[in-house]
Design an enzyme around this catalytic site. Structure first.
Site, PDB file in Angstrom:
ATOM      1  N   HIS A   1       0.803  -1.257   0.076  1.00  0.00           N
ATOM      2  CA  HIS A   1      -0.040  -0.162   0.018  1.00  0.00           C
ATOM      3  C   HIS A   1       0.945   1.222  -0.036  1.00  0.00           C
ATOM      4  CE1 HIS A   1      -0.388   0.415   4.637  1.00  0.00           C
ATOM      5  NE2 HIS A   1       0.884   0.315   4.332  1.00  0.00           N
TER       6      HIS A   1
ATOM      7  N   HIS B   1      -1.455 -10.861  -1.494  1.00  0.00           N
ATOM      8  CA  HIS B   1      -0.827 -10.402  -2.704  1.00  0.00           C
ATOM      9  C   HIS B   1      -1.305  -9.430  -3.634  1.00  0.00           C
ATOM     10  CE1 HIS B   1       1.520 -13.576  -1.018  1.00  0.00           C
ATOM     11  NE2 HIS B   1       2.523 -13.079  -1.527  1.00  0.00           N
TER      12      HIS B   1
ATOM     13  N   CYS C   1       5.677   6.115   4.781  1.00  0.00           N
ATOM     14  CA  CYS C   1       4.520   5.544   4.401  1.00  0.00           C
ATOM     15  C   CYS C   1       3.898   6.180   3.087  1.00  0.00           C
ATOM     16  CB  CYS C   1       3.346   5.368   5.545  1.00  0.00           C
ATOM     17  SG  CYS C   1       4.118   4.364   6.891  1.00  0.00           S
TER      18      CYS C   1
ATOM     19  N   GLU D   1       0.365  -4.455  11.151  1.00  0.00           N
ATOM     20  CA  GLU D   1       1.145  -4.218   9.951  1.00  0.00           C
ATOM     21  C   GLU D   1       2.464  -4.869  10.203  1.00  0.00           C
ATOM     22  OE1 GLU D   1      -0.576  -0.809   7.807  1.00  0.00           O
ATOM     23  OE2 GLU D   1       0.867  -0.287   9.141  1.00  0.00           O
TER      24      GLU D   1
END
Length: 120
Positions: free
Chosen positions: A14, A71, A25, A110
């Site tokens: 992401h 994935h 990020c 995460e």
């Protein structure tokens, strides 16, 4: 009150928006996610077998995760929101509360040291 929890794993990428340009990020990156579902029931709500829910009944959820997020690039899956762990937790809850009415929390990790939890 009884609570049961089951963990599931998937890997995905992401990129997060609305952050400073130098935030790590903002760049494309991936995680080995852990999702934990929590279901709860009172002692009078247990199944005849004495379960909140049979753990075998989570196979549909695992198949859904494998098909929809494993994935994958989460920005292409959660198209209506920033794919943060928090948004992922509420998205999972919203998609599964009808099938699992005992669902009381969804946790998303995460990294081994970070969790986001949605509890309605």
């Amino acid at each position: 009150m009884f609570r049961i929890r089951k963990q599931f794993h998937f890997s995905a990428s992401h990129q997060l928006a609305h952050l400073p340009d130098d935030h790590q990020c903002v760049r494309l990156h991936g995680h080995n996610y852990v999702v934990e579902l929590e279901l709860s029931a009172g002692h009078r709500e247990l199944t005849p077998a004495g379960f909140v829910r049979d753990f075998g009944e989570f196979a549909d959820f695992k198949n859904w995760l494998d098909t929809n997020v494993d994935h994958r690039h989460l920005n292409e899956v959660l198209t209506d929101r920033n794919p943060s762990a928090e948004h992922l937790a509420v998205w999972i809850y919203d998609n599964w509360i009808e099938q699992y009415p005992q669902l009381t929390a969804v946790r998303v990790s995460e990294t081994p040291k970070t969790w986001a939890e949605y509890t309605p």
